[in-house]
Write an enzyme that holds these catalytic residues in place. Structure first.
Site, PDB file in Angstrom:
ATOM      1  N   GLU A   4      34.589   5.530  16.726  1.00 59.61           N
ATOM      2  CA  GLU A   4      34.380   5.743  18.156  1.00 59.61           C
ATOM      3  C   GLU A   4      34.024   7.197  18.404  1.00 59.61           C
ATOM      4  O   GLU A   4      34.497   8.094  17.711  1.00 59.61           O
ATOM      5  CB  GLU A   4      35.653   5.309  18.890  1.00 59.61           C
ATOM      6  CG  GLU A   4      35.666   5.234  20.383  1.00 59.61           C
ATOM      7  CD  GLU A   4      34.465   4.688  21.138  1.00 59.61           C
ATOM      8  OE1 GLU A   4      33.316   4.980  20.758  1.00 59.61           O
ATOM      9  OE2 GLU A   4      34.681   4.031  22.157  1.00 59.61           O
ATOM     10  N   ASP A   5      33.137   7.416  19.349  1.00 52.58           N
ATOM     11  CA  ASP A   5      32.723   8.787  19.635  1.00 52.58           C
ATOM     12  C   ASP A   5      33.824   9.578  20.322  1.00 52.58           C
ATOM     13  O   ASP A   5      34.189  10.660  19.899  1.00 52.58           O
ATOM     14  CB  ASP A   5      31.421   8.825  20.451  1.00 52.58           C
ATOM     15  CG  ASP A   5      31.452   7.899  21.671  1.00 52.58           C
ATOM     16  OD1 ASP A   5      32.498   7.275  21.960  1.00 52.58           O
ATOM     17  OD2 ASP A   5      30.417   7.790  22.348  1.00 52.58           O
ATOM     18  N   PHE A  37      33.471  16.946  31.125  1.00 56.37           N
ATOM     19  CA  PHE A  37      32.479  15.954  30.725  1.00 56.37           C
ATOM     20  C   PHE A  37      31.532  16.579  29.713  1.00 56.37           C
ATOM     21  O   PHE A  37      30.876  17.581  29.985  1.00 56.37           O
ATOM     22  CB  PHE A  37      31.714  15.387  31.920  1.00 56.37           C
ATOM     23  CG  PHE A  37      31.014  14.123  31.543  1.00 56.37           C
ATOM     24  CD1 PHE A  37      31.709  12.927  31.479  1.00 56.37           C
ATOM     25  CD2 PHE A  37      29.667  14.142  31.189  1.00 56.37           C
ATOM     26  CE1 PHE A  37      31.083  11.750  31.071  1.00 56.37           C
ATOM     27  CE2 PHE A  37      29.037  12.963  30.785  1.00 56.37           C
ATOM     28  CZ  PHE A  37      29.741  11.777  30.734  1.00 56.37           C
ATOM     29  N   ARG A  56      21.924  12.524  24.303  1.00 55.42           N
ATOM     30  CA  ARG A  56      22.523  11.997  23.073  1.00 55.42           C
ATOM     31  C   ARG A  56      21.982  12.719  21.841  1.00 55.42           C
ATOM     32  O   ARG A  56      22.647  12.789  20.815  1.00 55.42           O
ATOM     33  CB  ARG A  56      22.218  10.502  22.920  1.00 55.42           C
ATOM     34  CG  ARG A  56      22.898   9.607  23.932  1.00 55.42           C
ATOM     35  CD  ARG A  56      22.764   8.152  23.493  1.00 55.42           C
ATOM     36  NE  ARG A  56      23.046   7.191  24.548  1.00 55.42           N
ATOM     37  CZ  ARG A  56      24.257   6.756  24.874  1.00 55.42           C
ATOM     38  NH1 ARG A  56      25.310   7.215  24.241  1.00 55.42           N
ATOM     39  NH2 ARG A  56      24.412   5.879  25.837  1.00 55.42           N
ATOM     40  N   ASP A 108      26.376  10.760  26.009  1.00 51.36           N
ATOM     41  CA  ASP A 108      25.326  10.856  27.020  1.00 51.36           C
ATOM     42  C   ASP A 108      25.881  11.123  28.409  1.00 51.36           C
ATOM     43  O   ASP A 108      27.058  10.926  28.684  1.00 51.36           O
ATOM     44  CB  ASP A 108      24.548   9.551  27.085  1.00 51.36           C
ATOM     45  CG  ASP A 108      25.357   8.433  27.754  1.00 51.36           C
ATOM     46  OD1 ASP A 108      26.489   8.175  27.311  1.00 51.36           O
ATOM     47  OD2 ASP A 108      24.869   7.853  28.747  1.00 51.36           O
ATOM     48  N   GLY A 140      27.006   5.410  21.922  1.00 46.09           N
ATOM     49  CA  GLY A 140      27.429   6.787  21.642  1.00 46.09           C
ATOM     50  C   GLY A 140      27.875   7.056  20.224  1.00 46.09           C
ATOM     51  O   GLY A 140      27.601   8.117  19.672  1.00 46.09           O
ATOM     52  N   LYS A 157      40.335  13.014  24.103  1.00 41.45           N
ATOM     53  CA  LYS A 157      40.792  13.701  25.324  1.00 41.45           C
ATOM     54  C   LYS A 157      42.205  13.224  25.598  1.00 41.45           C
ATOM     55  O   LYS A 157      42.481  12.036  25.476  1.00 41.45           O
ATOM     56  CB  LYS A 157      39.910  13.313  26.516  1.00 41.45           C
ATOM     57  CG  LYS A 157      38.553  13.963  26.574  1.00 41.45           C
ATOM     58  CD  LYS A 157      37.839  13.519  27.854  1.00 41.45           C
ATOM     59  CE  LYS A 157      36.436  14.088  27.949  1.00 41.45           C
ATOM     60  NZ  LYS A 157      35.693  13.500  29.081  1.00 41.45           N
ATOM     61  N   ASP A 186      38.982   8.453  25.631  1.00 36.86           N
ATOM     62  CA  ASP A 186      39.285   9.101  26.915  1.00 36.86           C
ATOM     63  C   ASP A 186      40.470   8.376  27.555  1.00 36.86           C
ATOM     64  O   ASP A 186      41.615   8.678  27.248  1.00 36.86           O
ATOM     65  CB  ASP A 186      38.021   9.075  27.777  1.00 36.86           C
ATOM     66  CG  ASP A 186      38.169   9.844  29.087  1.00 36.86           C
ATOM     67  OD1 ASP A 186      39.175  10.536  29.265  1.00 36.86           O
ATOM     68  OD2 ASP A 186      37.251   9.756  29.928  1.00 36.86           O
TER      69      ASP A 186
HETATM   70  P1  IMP Z   1      37.601   5.229  27.657  1.00 39.26           P
HETATM   71  O1  IMP Z   1      37.610   3.750  27.797  1.00 39.26           O
HETATM   72  O2  IMP Z   1      37.950   5.912  28.940  1.00 39.26           O
HETATM   73  O3  IMP Z   1      38.430   5.734  26.486  1.00 39.26           O
HETATM   74  O4  IMP Z   1      36.093   5.626  27.469  1.00 39.26           O
HETATM   75  C1  IMP Z   1      35.520   5.825  26.246  1.00 39.26           C
HETATM   76  C2  IMP Z   1      34.020   5.901  26.407  1.00 39.26           C
HETATM   77  O5  IMP Z   1      33.690   6.639  27.571  1.00 39.26           O
HETATM   78  C3  IMP Z   1      33.401   6.640  25.259  1.00 39.26           C
HETATM   79  O6  IMP Z   1      33.029   5.764  24.230  1.00 39.26           O
HETATM   80  C4  IMP Z   1      32.209   7.289  25.917  1.00 39.26           C
HETATM   81  O7  IMP Z   1      31.106   6.419  25.890  1.00 39.26           O
HETATM   82  C5  IMP Z   1      32.614   7.507  27.338  1.00 39.26           C
HETATM   83  N1  IMP Z   1      33.057   8.885  27.607  1.00 39.26           N
HETATM   84  C6  IMP Z   1      34.306   9.324  27.836  1.00 39.26           C
HETATM   85  N2  IMP Z   1      34.334  10.652  28.054  1.00 39.26           N
HETATM   86  C7  IMP Z   1      33.064  11.069  27.942  1.00 39.26           C
HETATM   87  C8  IMP Z   1      32.426  12.373  28.039  1.00 39.26           C
HETATM   88  O8  IMP Z   1      33.046  13.426  28.274  1.00 39.26           O
HETATM   89  N3  IMP Z   1      31.072  12.389  27.862  1.00 39.26           N
HETATM   90  C9  IMP Z   1      30.344  11.265  27.595  1.00 39.26           C
HETATM   91  N4  IMP Z   1      30.891  10.053  27.493  1.00 39.26           N
HETATM   92  C10 IMP Z   1      32.236   9.947  27.664  1.00 39.26           C
HETATM   93 MG    MG Z   2      30.789   5.123  23.904  1.00 38.59          MG
END
Ligand code: IMP
Ligand code: MG
Length: 181
Positions: free
Chosen positions: A101-102, A154, A167, A161, A46, A133, A105
């Site tokens: 990082e994209d 989302f 993407r 993606d 991502g 987020k 979350d």
């Molecule tokens: P975390 O470990 O929950 O912080 O997840 C981070 C990863 O989850 C990101 O690098 C994304 O690949 C994916 N992700 C989290 N939220 C979204 C979203 O709203 N759309 C798409 N990918 C997401």
């Molecule tokens: Mg990612």
């Protein structure tokens, strides 16, 4: 403006808004690190698009590297289980590392990455996240550079993606819930 994809209910950040914000982030990073060289690591897949734009906005000697981790599978909820699928090629020891990082979350992915990189004795580790987020944060991550705050929906596009699709959308938008329901 680029026409909206039929699976996207609304555009959150336009191509122009993203370009402007990424340029600002790059300029800030460069001015915070005078005369430093940086190892910018992006988390595949991502963040590859964000990183490609970000490094071109950082006027410093920059090296690019990539890691791949899994935590999401093809769903929309984090599994909490993070696995390194591909590690960096460059050695991290003694380097000023910037993780691109994209989206942050739950923070579980980054928490795992940071502890894994920290164990290799870098000179410093910083994080640049295009989107953050705030709703489901489970790990306490200190983001040095943030592009935009993001609602708890989302989203897809600009690298993000759903099941490997969307993407390549040039903007960031909210995916219609019926697509993943
Ligand atoms: P975390 O470990 O929950 O912080 O997840 C981070 C990863 O989850 C990101 O690098 C994304 O690949 C994916 N992700 C989290 N939220 C979204 C979203 O709203 N759309 C798409 N990918 C997401
Ligand atoms: Mg990612």
């Amino acid at each position: 403006m680029h026409s909206e994809h039929e699976d996207v209910s609304r555009i959150l950040f336009s191509e122009q808004q993203i370009a402007q914000r990424v340029k600002e982030m790059g300029a800030q990073i460069a001015s915070d690190h005078p005369d430093q060289s940086m190892l910018v690591i992006s988390v595949l897949r991502g963040a590859a698009i964000f990183m490609a734009d970000l490094v071109r906005a950082i006027d410093l000697p920059v090296e690019m590297d990539y890691m791949a981790v899994s935590s999401y599978g093809s769903g929309t909820k984090t599994s909490g289980v993070v696995q390194i699928l591909k590690d960096t090629t460059a050695s991290v020891e003694g380097r000023h590392v910037l993780i691109a990082e994209d989206i942050l979350d739950s923070g579980l992915t980054l928490q795992y990455l940071i502890s894994s990189l920290q164990a290799r004795n870098p000179a410093s580790i910083e994080v640049a996240a295009l989107l953050v987020k705030h709703a489901k944060r489970q790990a306490d991550i200190d983001c040095n550079y943030i592009g935009f705050a993001c609602p708890d929906e989302f989203i897809v596009g600009y690298g993000l993606d759903y099941a490997e699709r969307y993407r390549n959308l040039p903007y960031i938008g909210v995916l219609r819930p019926e697509i993943y329901a």
